[in-house]
Design a protein around this motif. Structure first.
Motif, PDB file in Angstrom:
ATOM      1  N   ASP A  75      77.477   3.092 -14.365  1.00 55.94           N
ATOM      2  CA  ASP A  75      76.652   2.492 -14.851  1.00 55.94           C
ATOM      3  C   ASP A  75      75.583   2.110 -14.164  1.00 55.94           C
ATOM      4  O   ASP A  75      75.556   1.082 -13.475  1.00 55.94           O
ATOM      5  CB  ASP A  75      76.959   1.928 -16.305  1.00 55.94           C
ATOM      6  N   LEU A  76      74.487   2.301 -14.304  1.00 57.04           N
ATOM      7  CA  LEU A  76      73.092   2.162 -12.993  1.00 57.04           C
ATOM      8  C   LEU A  76      72.182   2.085 -14.369  1.00 57.04           C
ATOM      9  O   LEU A  76      72.140   1.957 -15.716  1.00 57.04           O
ATOM     10  CB  LEU A  76      73.125   3.442 -12.398  1.00 57.04           C
ATOM     11  N   PHE A  77      70.872   1.071 -13.483  1.00 59.25           N
ATOM     12  CA  PHE A  77      69.960   0.523 -13.969  1.00 59.25           C
ATOM     13  C   PHE A  77      70.599  -0.436 -14.990  1.00 59.25           C
ATOM     14  O   PHE A  77      69.630   0.049 -16.520  1.00 59.25           O
ATOM     15  CB  PHE A  77      69.071   1.653 -14.394  1.00 59.25           C
ATOM     16  N   GLN A  78      70.789  -1.093 -15.622  1.00 62.75           N
ATOM     17  CA  GLN A  78      71.528  -2.191 -16.650  1.00 62.75           C
ATOM     18  C   GLN A  78      69.746  -3.151 -17.049  1.00 62.75           C
ATOM     19  O   GLN A  78      68.863  -3.113 -16.661  1.00 62.75           O
ATOM     20  CB  GLN A  78      71.759  -3.387 -16.311  1.00 62.75           C
ATOM     21  N   GLY A  79      69.387  -2.528 -18.644  1.00 66.74           N
ATOM     22  CA  GLY A  79      68.006  -3.910 -18.935  1.00 66.74           C
ATOM     23  C   GLY A  79      67.223  -2.556 -19.435  1.00 66.74           C
ATOM     24  O   GLY A  79      66.033  -2.572 -19.247  1.00 66.74           O
ATOM     25  N   LEU A  80      67.188  -1.035 -19.967  1.00 69.64           N
ATOM     26  CA  LEU A  80      66.575  -0.256 -19.928  1.00 69.64           C
ATOM     27  C   LEU A  80      66.044  -0.656 -21.360  1.00 69.64           C
ATOM     28  O   LEU A  80      65.007   0.036 -22.035  1.00 69.64           O
ATOM     29  CB  LEU A  80      66.924   0.742 -20.450  1.00 69.64           C
ATOM     30  N   SER A  81      66.961  -1.318 -22.001  1.00 70.39           N
ATOM     31  CA  SER A  81      65.971  -1.640 -23.392  1.00 70.39           C
ATOM     32  C   SER A  81      66.383  -3.321 -24.074  1.00 70.39           C
ATOM     33  O   SER A  81      67.311  -3.196 -23.412  1.00 70.39           O
ATOM     34  CB  SER A  81      66.373  -0.700 -24.252  1.00 70.39           C
ATOM     35  N   ASN A  82      65.941  -3.671 -24.909  1.00 68.30           N
ATOM     36  CA  ASN A  82      66.337  -5.292 -25.673  1.00 68.30           C
ATOM     37  C   ASN A  82      66.801  -5.193 -27.004  1.00 68.30           C
ATOM     38  O   ASN A  82      67.259  -6.088 -27.239  1.00 68.30           O
ATOM     39  CB  ASN A  82      65.351  -5.936 -25.297  1.00 68.30           C
ATOM     40  N   CYS A  83      66.469  -3.839 -27.134  1.00 65.65           N
ATOM     41  CA  CYS A  83      66.745  -3.503 -28.557  1.00 65.65           C
ATOM     42  C   CYS A  83      68.288  -3.720 -29.187  1.00 65.65           C
ATOM     43  O   CYS A  83      68.853  -3.161 -28.377  1.00 65.65           O
ATOM     44  CB  CYS A  83      66.736  -2.058 -29.234  1.00 65.65           C
TER      45      CYS A  83
END
Length: 315
Positions: free
Chosen positions: A303-311
């Motif tokens: 898993d890469l680039f955590q935090g793409l959405s806060n939903c």
């Protein structure tokens, strides 16, 4: 006698495997390795990472030219409520080969943010190239001089309902009928539609419990001949903060032969930091048992680039 039987099974795979592949990615236990996107486009973008999964599946080890499949899947969130995903796969079954790609889009709706109730819809475009390799056919029919190949374009649709730790997914694969211009219209099925249902629940004794139990059911119906299969699954997860380890078992059977399973498969895996590993060994319980050591399914992921959405619908 053993050599003759293995030869017979090989020819059986080469001839009858044509209808078995059905221009789609074979569905075995890959989805249980924290990888449900391979089963339904509605899972695209659920999660706050770019998820990448590599899967290798080798069926009926010990039998020559048995089915063998490799796939690469990736999906990610775009914006607050949508997701994109793609799958590349390569599948061989005796003298038949298929390569394909699937591109998916999903949209996720929040029905109740306080009860974590969500509804997702997914759509996939499928591209598949199916080929019969005639390199080894010369002894059977010298008149066959060229490989036979066809290209198929199709679509999948899916829906996913989630409430707290319950989920239910319904999907239709290959919704467009096949063009039979290059096939024998008497024997070749026109409809390649598959219907999938997947449901389960993730149970914990309390909020502080590190053990999670997840029973689930997977059902698949083939429209062309009416056959259907069911998987009964259970997974146990042990959490170590954000990491976890899991073990479980899946039991697959034809729905008209519930007490005579196709296989039983123990499954194990882990998530460590952002790395995933999953393994399943399918113990065959039919007549092939005496000639094969089973089927191996391995999944690797990151898993890469955590935090793409806060939903909250990403969870």
């Amino acid at each position: 006698m053993r050599t003759k039987l293995i030869t017979f099974v090989t020819v059986f795979l080469a001839v009858f495997g044509l209808s078995g592949q059905e221009l789609t990615l074979p569905q075995l236990s890959q989805y249980l390795a924290d990888n449900p996107f391979v089963m339904s486009p509605s899972y695209a973008g659920i999660g706050d990472h770019v998820k990448i999964r590599i899967n290798g599946l080798t069926q009926w080890v010990g039998i020559k030219d048995a089915p063998d499949t490799q796939s690469l899947a990736a999906d990610m969130r775009i914006g607050e409520q949508s997701g994109l995903g793609a799958i590349l796969y390569n599948d061989s079954n005796g003298e038949t080969k298929q390569r394909g790609a699937r591109v998916s889009f999903a949209h996720h709706l929040t029905l109740d943010r306080y009860d974590d109730e969500f509804l997702s819809f997914g759509l996939s475009y499928n591209f598949n190239q199916f080929r019969i390799d005639i390199e080894n056919f010369d002894a059977l029919d010298p008149s066959v001089t060229d490989d036979r190949a066809t290209t198929n374009h199709n679509f999948d649709v899916g829906a996913l309902y989630r409430k707290d730790k319950f989920y239910f997914s319904l999907n239709i694969s290959n919704i467009i009928n096949k063009n039979l211009a290059n096939f024998n219209e008497i024997y070749e099925p026109n409809a390649l539609r598959n219907y999938y249902a997947y449901t389960g629940y993730r149970y914990t004794k309390n909020k502080n419990s590190r053990l999670e139990i997840e029973p689930s059911i997977f059902f698949q119906l083939f429209e062309s001949d009416g056959r259907s299969v069911t998987d009964l699954n259970v997974k146990f997860r042990w959490y170590d903060f954000e990491d976890y380890y899991y073990a479980g078992v899946t039991y697959r059977f034809l729905n008209d032969q519930i007490g005579d399973p196709l296989y039983v498969a123990p499954i194990i895996g882990l998530k460590k930091n952002n790395f995933y590993f999953g393994y399943s060994y399918q113990i065959i319980l039919n007549e092939i048992l005496g000639y094969s050591s089973g089927t191996h399914v391995i999944t690797l992921g990151v898993d890469l680039f955590q935090g793409l959405s806060n939903c909250r619908c990403t969870y």
